[in-house]
Design an enzyme around this catalytic site. Structure first.
Site, mmCIF file in Angstrom:
data_model
loop_
_atom_site.group_PDB
_atom_site.id
_atom_site.type_symbol
_atom_site.label_atom_id
_atom_site.label_comp_id
_atom_site.label_asym_id
_atom_site.label_seq_id
_atom_site.Cartn_x
_atom_site.Cartn_y
_atom_site.Cartn_z
ATOM 1 N N ARG A 57 -6.524 0.847 11.244
ATOM 2 C CA ARG A 57 -6.612 -0.751 12.103
ATOM 3 C C ARG A 57 -6.124 -0.752 13.497
ATOM 4 O O ARG A 57 -7.598 -1.263 13.609
ATOM 5 C CB ARG A 57 -5.572 -1.936 11.898
ATOM 6 N N THR A 58 -5.768 0.077 13.637
ATOM 7 C CA THR A 58 -5.900 0.515 15.282
ATOM 8 C C THR A 58 -6.975 0.986 15.944
ATOM 9 O O THR A 58 -7.817 0.435 16.507
ATOM 10 C CB THR A 58 -4.545 1.623 15.573
ATOM 11 N N LYS A 86 -9.057 25.567 19.697
ATOM 12 C CA LYS A 86 -10.014 25.915 20.743
ATOM 13 C C LYS A 86 -8.724 26.394 21.281
ATOM 14 O O LYS A 86 -8.611 26.858 21.834
ATOM 15 C CB LYS A 86 -10.425 26.225 20.967
ATOM 16 N N ARG A 107 -4.305 7.651 20.228
ATOM 17 C CA ARG A 107 -2.704 7.897 19.240
ATOM 18 C C ARG A 107 -2.732 9.532 19.140
ATOM 19 O O ARG A 107 -4.108 10.062 18.111
ATOM 20 C CB ARG A 107 -3.985 7.151 18.011
ATOM 21 N N HIS A 135 4.651 1.906 20.254
ATOM 22 C CA HIS A 135 2.872 1.114 19.868
ATOM 23 C C HIS A 135 2.394 -0.536 20.001
ATOM 24 O O HIS A 135 2.543 -0.964 19.366
ATOM 25 C CB HIS A 135 3.023 1.653 18.452
HETATM 26 C C1 NCD Z 1 1.009 1.769 11.976
HETATM 27 C C2 NCD Z 1 1.681 3.457 12.707
HETATM 28 O O1 NCD Z 1 0.375 3.354 12.928
HETATM 29 O O2 NCD Z 1 2.436 3.366 13.141
HETATM 30 N N1 NCD Z 1 -0.053 0.884 11.565
HETATM 31 C C3 NCD Z 1 -0.996 0.536 12.299
HETATM 32 O O3 NCD Z 1 -1.251 1.004 13.668
HETATM 33 N N2 NCD Z 1 -0.996 -0.675 11.933
HETATM 34 C C4 NCD Z 1 2.305 1.596 10.735
HETATM 35 C C5 NCD Z 1 2.423 2.508 9.785
HETATM 36 O O4 NCD Z 1 1.651 3.377 9.982
HETATM 37 O O5 NCD Z 1 2.967 2.644 9.105
#
Ligand code: NCD
Length: 310
Positions: A57-58, A86, A107, A135
């Site tokens: 999703r992100t 590397k 991320r 997040h």
């Molecule tokens: C979350 C995350 O990556 O922290 N996912 C997201 O971005 N919707 C939640 C999760 O991984 O449980």
């Protein structure tokens, strides 16, 4: 309203005015999306999407947001195949990407990685999750979802599940405090939110925070229940993971104990902590929540890249 700073790394970096500005701009983006007429305000701009950890999703909602506004996207969905293999440092990777892009969404499994990256470059950096830490754009879309469905933050919100490791609930607890909501923390023994995080929210916002262990008996008075999965990749001890797996579950029976207008949220992915039969209920809003990632991230990208008032 106030302008955003260069980056969005933590909810702590955003003022209530800035968050309110993002939510209002997201509502505008939502209307423009529904009318199939999104503003082309990122035409000619390049967004780098750097995912060192899995994401559905992100990453996809950021990339969708950028493309809807006429922007272009480059990047990777795994460090596999990049020069990280590397031995390249994060700092050198983002300084390179800065040569190609107008903003970075990233991320990373390590806490503090997004902050480090933001200090290495002069383009905006958005934290799409750093380890168990923060997040912030998930929290912005969570707030938007609550606002859309409930119209107010004068609510009691339960955070349910692995609150020890989930970054989404850490960011959200802080934001709920900022907006004056009461918080019920519902976590099995061993998965409670760290006292540091709880104390910070209480001290910063004077938030009313209660603790419980079992969702079956503790959601009767809440307006929203925000459920997270067991964050299995963050456990140091596999035996501990085994012991706690399936230690909580939202079922049809749980629904019967809820207020009639309570909503169930989840950042997704779901594993087995929310029974799929719950999806059909009017309480379940988690797929709309996933949709809300697009207008919210459109607002965030536009405001960071083009400036303008939040
Ligand atoms: C979350 C995350 O990556 O922290 N996912 C997201 O971005 N919707 C939640 C999760 O991984 O449980």
């Amino acid at each position: 309203m106030s302008q955003l700073d260069k980056d969005i790394i933590s909810m702590r970096d955003l003022s209530k005015d800035q968050v309110t500005g993002i939510l209002e701009r997201a509502r505008y983006m939502d209307e423009r999306l529904k009318a199939r007429d999104p503003p082309r305000s990122l035409a000619g701009r390049m967004i780098a999407s750097l995912f060192f950890e899995p994401s559905t999703r992100t990453r996809l909602s950021f990339e969708t947001a950028a493309k809807c506004m006429g922007g272009m996207v480059t990047g990777f969905s795994s460090p596999k195949g990049t020069s990280v293999e590397k031995g390249e440092t994060l700092s050198d990777t983002v300084r390179t990407v800065e040569q190609y892009a107008d903003a970075i969404v990233m991320r990373h499994p390590f806490e503090g990685a997004a902050r480090l990256a933001s200090e290495a470059v002069s383009i905006p950096v958005v934290n799409g999750g750093d380890g168990s830490n923060q997040h912030p754009t998930q929290t912005l879309l969570d707030l938007y979802t609550i606002w859309k469905h409930k119209g107010t933050f004068d609510l009691k919100v339960a955070l349910v599940g692995d609150l020890k490791h989930a970054r989404t609930t850490r960011s959200l607890a802080y934001a709920l405090g900022m907006f004056g909501a009461d918080i019920a923390l519902v976590a099995p023994k061993g998965l409670e939110m760290s006292t540091e995080v709880v104390d910070e929210v209480r001290q910063q916002w004077g938030t009313n925070i209660t603790h419980a262990h079992d969702p079956a008996t503790s959601l009767g008075d809440v307006d929203a229940a925000y459920v997270v999965r067991i964050q299995k990749e963050r456990f140091a001890d596999p035996l501990e993971l085994k012991r706690l797996q399936r230690s909580y579950r939202i079922t049809k029976d749980t629904l019967a104990s809820l207020k009639s207008d309570a909503i169930i949220m989840h950042p997704l992915p779901r594993v087995d902590e929310v029974e799929t039969s719950v999806d059909q209920s009017d309480h379940a809003v988690y797929f709309d929540q996933a949709y809300n990632g697009v207008p919210v991230r459109m607002a965030v990208l536009e405001m960071l890249i083009n400036g303008g008032d939040a």
